[in-house]
Design an enzyme around this catalytic site. Structure first.
Site, PDB file in Angstrom:
ATOM      1  N   TYR A 176      -1.380   0.538  10.438  1.00 44.93           N
ATOM      2  CA  TYR A 176      -1.616  -0.124   9.153  1.00 44.93           C
ATOM      3  C   TYR A 176      -0.356  -0.064   8.288  1.00 44.93           C
ATOM      4  O   TYR A 176       0.129  -1.099   7.804  1.00 44.93           O
ATOM      5  CB  TYR A 176      -2.787   0.545   8.446  1.00 44.93           C
ATOM      6  CG  TYR A 176      -3.029   0.066   7.035  1.00 44.93           C
ATOM      7  CD1 TYR A 176      -3.305  -1.261   6.775  1.00 44.93           C
ATOM      8  CD2 TYR A 176      -2.996   0.965   5.962  1.00 44.93           C
ATOM      9  CE1 TYR A 176      -3.537  -1.695   5.472  1.00 44.93           C
ATOM     10  CE2 TYR A 176      -3.244   0.545   4.671  1.00 44.93           C
ATOM     11  CZ  TYR A 176      -3.510  -0.792   4.428  1.00 44.93           C
ATOM     12  OH  TYR A 176      -3.744  -1.214   3.142  1.00 44.93           O
ATOM     13  N   THR A 198       0.832  -1.209   0.000  1.00 49.04           N
ATOM     14  CA  THR A 198       0.000   0.000   0.000  1.00 49.04           C
ATOM     15  C   THR A 198       0.861   1.250   0.000  1.00 49.04           C
ATOM     16  O   THR A 198       1.982   1.244   0.523  1.00 49.04           O
ATOM     17  CB  THR A 198      -0.909   0.016   1.251  1.00 49.04           C
ATOM     18  OG1 THR A 198      -1.485   1.309   1.408  1.00 49.04           O
ATOM     19  CG2 THR A 198      -0.122  -0.288   2.522  1.00 49.04           C
TER      20      THR A 198
END
Length: 314
Positions: free
Chosen positions: A146, A124
């Site tokens: 995250y 990501t």
């Protein structure tokens, strides 16, 4: 080719599984069907895949008996399963177990396969940090649990490539939008609330955030293009996304244009760890994979609105 797709009933994983199937591959989907978001959507995605002949295994990657549930003649692994996004309802333990422990277990399974050609980790842009405008060789500065745990997962995968125990790469995806997007994500929520004539909760200052809003079909093009390019991508980190930037405000305006109505905004406090800017640097993807995303923001929103109306609008 026999291909395993983890997180197969999720947003992007389901699209990749569907594309691989259309290309003639034998696709096995794996998902734990957790209730982080709507199980209705996950079962809807699963039904679409199963109708195309894709088998779906309900299994948690954190389970110790993973290898007992999967065939050992898998040739490609596309690893989408993760604790997603920046959420104040997710604990560090959620991110740690789903993004690190689960990935380690999947790596161990991959090493046990007889003829694994490539392990594709799905990363990501959050790995880069508050701003994600860089080439892949820049030092990452993740600003959320995250991002930190996705970086760790990425490095666990690439470690095995560096050790020459298997071929592997990691694809860092940028602000993916389109049909099947999760219900808490910006565009699905905008569309749903717009159709219901309800206000949209906008994080303070986020209307000025810049994003590489990338249509999921363009992401899938890049993901599946690694097949046949194993030597080129081995040990590489590759950004996938559009170079075209739009503000969140422009994204809202695109939804309003397609819906033909104004959406009321309800400004709420800022979200910690949120990125202020993402702009995909895809020079490497162009060089290695001939990657060239083409879908405009308005085209992507149009497709997403059509999907939402077909499945959720009464």
């Amino acid at each position: 080719m026999k291909i395993l797709v983890t997180g197969a009933v999720g947003f992007i994983g389901s699209h990749v599984a569907e594309r691989l199937n259309s290309l003639g591959h034998d696709v096995i989907g794996l998902d734990n069907f957790n209730d982080y978001y709507s199980l209705e959507l996950k079962h809807l995605n699963a039904k679409v895949l199963e109708e195309k002949g894709i088998s779906i295994i309900k299994k948690d990657l954190r389970d110790e008996d993973l290898a007992e549930c999967l065939p050992n003649d898998i040739q490609y692994i596309f690893h989408f399963a993760a604790q997603p996004g920046i959420s104040q309802t997710s604990t560090f333990e959620d991110y740690f177990s789903n993004n690190i422990i689960a990935t380690k277990n999947l790596i161990d399974f991959g090493l046990s396969c007889d003829d694994l050609k490539l392990f594709v980790n799905v990363g990501t842009s959050s790995i880069y940090g508050i701003e994600a405008t860089f080439p892949e060789d820049i030092a990452p500065k993740p600003a959320s649990h995250y991002g930190v745990t996705k970086l760790a997962a990425e490095q666990l995968v690439l470690q095995k490539s560096r050790e020459q125990l298997m071929q592997a790469c990691s694809l860092r995806l940028y602000s993916v939008i389109g049909p099947r997007e999760r219900p808490e994500k910006m565009y699905t929520k905008l569309i749903a609330l717009g159709l219901q004539n309800k206000p949209f909760p906008l994080f303070e200052g986020s209307d000025k955030h810049l994003r590489s809003f990338t249509y999921v079909g363009d992401i899938v093009d890049g993901v599946v293009s690694v097949i046949g390019n194993e030597t080129k991508v081995n040990s590489e980190i590759i950004n996938l996304g559009t170079e075209v930037e739009h503000t969140t405000k422009e994204g809202i305006e695109a939804v309003e244009k397609v819906l033909g109505k104004t959406i009321e905004l309800n400004v709420i406090p800022k979200r910690p760890g949120d990125q202020s800017r993402t702009k995909a640097n895809i020079d490497k993807a162009r060089k290695l994979l001939n990657y060239n995303p083409k879908t405009t923001l308005l085209e992507a929103v149009q497709k997403q609105v059509e999907w939402y109306k077909a499945n959720f609008s009464n």
